[in-house]
Design a protein around this motif. Structure first.
Motif, PDB file in Angstrom:
ATOM      1  N   ASP A  69       0.917  -1.143  -0.346  1.00 28.73           N
ATOM      2  CA  ASP A  69       0.175   0.119  -0.010  1.00 28.73           C
ATOM      3  C   ASP A  69       0.958   1.020  -0.274  1.00 28.73           C
ATOM      4  O   ASP A  69       2.489   1.018   0.728  1.00 28.73           O
ATOM      5  N   ARG A  87     -18.228   2.810  -5.024  1.00 32.16           N
ATOM      6  CA  ARG A  87     -17.274   2.102  -4.015  1.00 32.16           C
ATOM      7  C   ARG A  87     -17.852   0.488  -3.803  1.00 32.16           C
ATOM      8  O   ARG A  87     -16.714  -0.045  -3.636  1.00 32.16           O
ATOM      9  N   LYS A 137     -15.939  -2.894  -4.062  1.00 35.35           N
ATOM     10  CA  LYS A 137     -15.483  -3.594  -3.258  1.00 35.35           C
ATOM     11  C   LYS A 137     -15.671  -5.095  -3.452  1.00 35.35           C
ATOM     12  O   LYS A 137     -15.048  -6.308  -3.067  1.00 35.35           O
ATOM     13  N   ASP A 167      -9.316  -2.921  -7.093  1.00 37.44           N
ATOM     14  CA  ASP A 167      -8.657  -1.121  -6.559  1.00 37.44           C
ATOM     15  C   ASP A 167      -9.624   0.195  -7.037  1.00 37.44           C
ATOM     16  O   ASP A 167      -9.275   0.589  -8.465  1.00 37.44           O
ATOM     17  N   GLU A 200      -8.961   2.835  -5.833  1.00 43.46           N
ATOM     18  CA  GLU A 200      -7.925   4.260  -6.524  1.00 43.46           C
ATOM     19  C   GLU A 200      -7.160   4.210  -7.443  1.00 43.46           C
ATOM     20  O   GLU A 200      -6.179   5.161  -8.234  1.00 43.46           O
ATOM     21  N   GLN A 201      -6.812   3.202  -8.839  1.00 49.48           N
ATOM     22  CA  GLN A 201      -6.550   2.627  -9.911  1.00 49.48           C
ATOM     23  C   GLN A 201      -7.145   2.953 -11.294  1.00 49.48           C
ATOM     24  O   GLN A 201      -6.988   3.035 -12.386  1.00 49.48           O
ATOM     25  N   GLN A 237      -5.093  -9.096 -12.998  1.00 48.19           N
ATOM     26  CA  GLN A 237      -4.416  -7.238 -11.548  1.00 48.19           C
ATOM     27  C   GLN A 237      -3.276  -7.260 -12.391  1.00 48.19           C
ATOM     28  O   GLN A 237      -2.282  -7.446 -12.848  1.00 48.19           O
ATOM     29  N   LYS A 263       0.358  -2.310 -10.014  1.00 46.21           N
ATOM     30  CA  LYS A 263       0.961  -0.779  -9.812  1.00 46.21           C
ATOM     31  C   LYS A 263       2.379  -0.662  -9.797  1.00 46.21           C
ATOM     32  O   LYS A 263       2.930  -1.396  -8.766  1.00 46.21           O
TER      33      LYS A 263
END
Length: 388
Positions: free
Chosen positions: A64, A140, A144, A149, A151-152, A179, A182
């Motif tokens: 993270d 959101r 989930k 994610d 935020e991506q 996935q 990042k």
């Protein structure tokens, strides 16, 4: 309760990635006991506890990204209104110091920065605001549920908001392709610096060959040292490529020293330590200095001061060894390239793999805002003259 938040790690850094937790909820910690390791753009930094206490909760998982001022640890306690914001001294942050060519103090080594040659992250990158992705609670919740994610995701709705379609499309890609990975640490910041260079520099590249002796052709390390000396010679003869350029004020600063950035390829990404005062050092001294820098890069304990202040860069991509599936080392096929100029520097030299036994391919990219084609051509000529 008391909350300890990510402290300011220095040099304009705004975030770090969690690498390892040394504590968990329920553990009792002493003052200065190491709690976790984080990775900034260049170094692994161990963060100690600013106080003794019992860990109530840890924030964030391995991998993270945490921004300065965001909570890392919650301590058990009675006073909910008190937060430990995190303003640790340099002596408290352990970045595994080790003596390198520059032999800087341990306090200097514990600071961290990303830089290629002369620019640190504060100077090279635009200011970033730390904001969460714009999405409604229901979107959101969908993310989930689908394991996405949020935020991506780049929002396609008005104002950049993330829609349910954006989330479902991301989930579909994850299901089909796995996935996405990042970017973190060095790779993430390198990408930003390269983008910044693309926006600012007007690059032009020239290509040429030098005939070198068999002694140098057989040893990539010898070629690097020989090139360092050749660059110092060319900079003395044609100083226009050994300067810093201020594009905003349209001014340049010609330099009478050659601090050569040496691009080093690692699994973590690109590092560019700086070999100082090349013009004043002999071959043996340069070789020892280069090896010390490379070892510090490999061990990830090189001081930030050893990666700033370059006046020009050398990229020896010809030295990279290509290994086939059966383990056999094959010849590097790369000869020429268009390496990236990083402001405020105005030039970078690239060398490819030797071919036909003794021919060394050379590439020079220069910033045409500041350097003329004639200056770059003469610089190439001086390189070839010295090498031959």
């Amino acid at each position: 309760m008391r909350y300890f938040k990510l402290p300011d790690l220095g040099e304009g850094l705004i975030e770090a990635d969690i690498v390892e937790w040394h504590v968990k909820a329920g553990d009792t910690v002493a003052t200065d006991q190491l709690m976790l390791a984080v990775e900034t753009a260049k170094a692994i930094v161990e963060i100690p506890s600013p106080q003794m206490g019992v860990i109530e909760h840890t924030f964030g998982e391995i991998g993270d990204t945490v921004h300065i001022g965001e909570p890392l640890v919650e301590y058990q306690g009675e006073n909910d209104s008190v937060s430990v914001v995190g303003n640790l001294s340099a002596q408290s942050l352990n970045a595994h110091p080790q003596e390198t060519e520059g032999k800087k103090s341990s306090v200097e080594q514990k600071k961290d920065t990303f830089s290629i040659g002369n620019r640190n992250v504060r100077d090279a990158l635009p200011t970033e605001s730390v904001q969460s992705a714009q999405a409604s609670p229901s979107v959101r919740g969908l993310a989930k549920r689908l394991g996405v994610d949020i935020e991506q995701i780049k929002g396609s709705a008005q104002g950049g908001r993330i829609s349910s379609d954006d989330v479902e499309n991301a989930a579909r890609l994850d299901q089909q392709l796995g996935q996405s990975e990042k970017l973190t640490g060095v790779r993430k910041t390198m990408a930003k610096v390269m983008e910044q260079s693309h926006q600012q520099v007007v690059p032009v590249s020239l290509f040429g060959d030098a005939v070198i002796s068999a002694k140098f052709a057989e040893n990539p390390s010898d070629i690097t040292i020989m090139m360092a000396q050749a660059i110092a010679y060319a900079c003395r003869k044609e100083p226009a490529l050994n300067c810093w350029f201020d594009g905003e004020n349209m001014s340049r600063r010609l330099l009478d020293f050659v601090d050569l950035g040496i691009a080093v390829d690692t699994e973590q990404g690109l590092f560019v330590p700086v070999l100082r005062q090349v013009q004043a050092r002999d071959e043996k001294d340069l070789s020892q200095g280069l090896q010390a820098l490379k070892q510090a890069v490999i061990k990830r304990n090189i001081p930030p001061s050893e990666m700033t202040g370059a006046s020009i860069i050398l990229s020896n991509y010809g030295s990279i060894r290509i290994q086939s599936a059966d383990g056999e080392v094959r010849a590097n096929p790369c000869r020429y390239g268009t390496p990236i100029v990083v402001p405020p520097m105005v030039a970078i030299v690239g060398i490819g793999a030797v071919y036909e036994g003794n021919r060394l391919p050379i590439s020079i990219t220069f910033d045409h805002r500041c350097v003329t084609g004639g200056e770059a051509t003469r610089f190439m000529g001086y390189l070839v003259e010295y090498l031959s």
